[in-house]
Design a protein around this motif. Structure first.
Motif: not given
Length: 67
Positions: A44-67
């Motif tokens: 419960r303590r780590i889960y929000p941080a993992v979700r934030y990091v995962w969303s940032r990774v996916l955001d970077c992957m999707l933004c880089n592939s759109a260019r």
């Protein structure tokens, strides 16, 4: 036919060893429940941080592939 019988028999033998006996199954379930109960505090303590990091990774992957 005898070769096929032995091939199937010896290939299934290791799978039988992975299934715990019925008398030990309740102990296995109890141990898994204890492990889940003890790790839920940390999860419960780590889960929000993992979700934030995962969303940032996916955001970077999707933004880089759109260019």
């Amino acid at each position: 036919m005898l070769h096929l019988f032995f091939a199937v028999g010896f290939s299934a033998a290791p799978l039988i060893l992975l299934i715990p006996p019925v008398r030990n199954f309740s102990l296995l379930v109890a141990a898994m429940e204890d492990l889940l109960r003890e790790s839920s505090v940390h999860t419960r303590r780590i889960y929000p941080a993992v979700r934030y990091v995962w969303s940032r990774v996916l955001d970077c992957m999707l933004c880089n592939s759109a260019r």
